[in-house]
Design an enzyme around this catalytic site. Sequence first.
Site, mmCIF file in Angstrom:
data_model
loop_
_atom_site.group_PDB
_atom_site.id
_atom_site.type_symbol
_atom_site.label_atom_id
_atom_site.label_comp_id
_atom_site.label_asym_id
_atom_site.label_seq_id
_atom_site.Cartn_x
_atom_site.Cartn_y
_atom_site.Cartn_z
ATOM 1 N N CYS A 135 0.813 -1.221 0.000
ATOM 2 C CA CYS A 135 0.000 0.000 0.000
ATOM 3 C C CYS A 135 0.851 1.278 0.000
ATOM 4 C CB CYS A 135 -0.950 -0.017 1.191
ATOM 5 S SG CYS A 135 -0.180 -0.576 2.717
ATOM 6 N N HIS A 249 -2.888 6.411 4.638
ATOM 7 C CA HIS A 249 -1.456 6.553 4.886
ATOM 8 C C HIS A 249 -0.978 7.919 4.396
ATOM 9 C CE1 HIS A 249 -1.343 2.417 5.860
ATOM 10 N NE2 HIS A 249 -0.614 1.936 4.872
#
Length: 347
Positions: A135, A249
């Site tokens: 990711c 994130h």
Amino acid sequence: MEKKTYNVAVVGASGAVGEELFRVLDEVSFPVGSILPLASARSVGEEVECQGKSYKIEELTEDVFQGKEIDIAFFSAGGSISEKYAQYAVDAGAVVIDNTSHFRMDTDVPLVVPEVNPEDIEWWEERGIIANPNCSTIQMVQLLKPLHDLYGITRVDVSTYQAVSGAGKEGMEELVRQMQDFFAFKLSESECKAFTHQIALNVIPHIDVPQENGYTKEEMKMVNETAKIMGTEFPLSATCVRVPVLRSHSEAITIHFTEGVHVDVEKSREVLDAFENVTVIDDMSKNEYPMPIISTDTDETYVGRIRKDIYADNILHIWGVADQVRVGAATNAVRIAQKWIKLKENA
Ligand code: A2P
């Protein structure tokens, strides 16, 4: 005649990424024929919804793919499950789009971020598996690619601020539970299972298994996967940190360009904003910059705080944020599947 709908299996259908996959398939009007949701025996019989229809979760077994004419099997149940079961899906005729790290660095498995290296999907038949990158890597290479094309990158240093969703539902539930325990004055008794330490009101500079070189496996994934996806050899150093954010994130990225380059911030902004699925939010005079509360539940990768180094003309600092469950997993997987379909239909 070429098939116009595709039968889809989702391994890990009851997990954070699995559930998001159904939402994304719905939103992009993916040409779904049927859905086969798979998980462990614990979840058998639970219902999932996709495109207005409901399907019952079945148990993942070695022969569950047989006779079902599955075209695309998304795997998101952990590396050991992919290791054990992906081949059964391939043998039954499906292309596997694998969200785990298990196959990523295999030389005969394409590792794809569709905005960056879609052409690698062309060799999917070598193993019948296409790997979805880590990711943190996905959202970073979406920002590195246009800048590399503009100026030529010679080195990258990145620090991540990674949401708990990277540890699946268990990670998200642990943060919520610890926050509830904090307000109930019993945080010190709260269980730490998904992470090595308490995550509520804390940051943990440790994601995935420590390696012999002093880095963690997550950090080395960013190093190795970036080189494979971008086909580059520039040095990259990562520090991966878990923060008490639910599902987006953030990354502070320092990019060194070829010696002699004079970075133009405005031009950098332009090429980033023009890049597919990237949005620039960058106006400090209005306190505007990307944050998890902006990116969460969206399919865009946001970038801001774009500024030149104080000392060197060929260094740029940027701040990137994206939804980990979507951009970092489900959406990237669906974008791979869309490109794969295009390739098949144009063959
Ligand atoms: P289950 O809910 O039945 O345990 P997350 O990443 O959010 O933790 O989700 C992990 C996913 O992987 C879940 O759907 C989980 O199913 C699935 N899973 C875990 N272990 C197995 C297994 N042994 N066989 C099949 N699916 C599994």
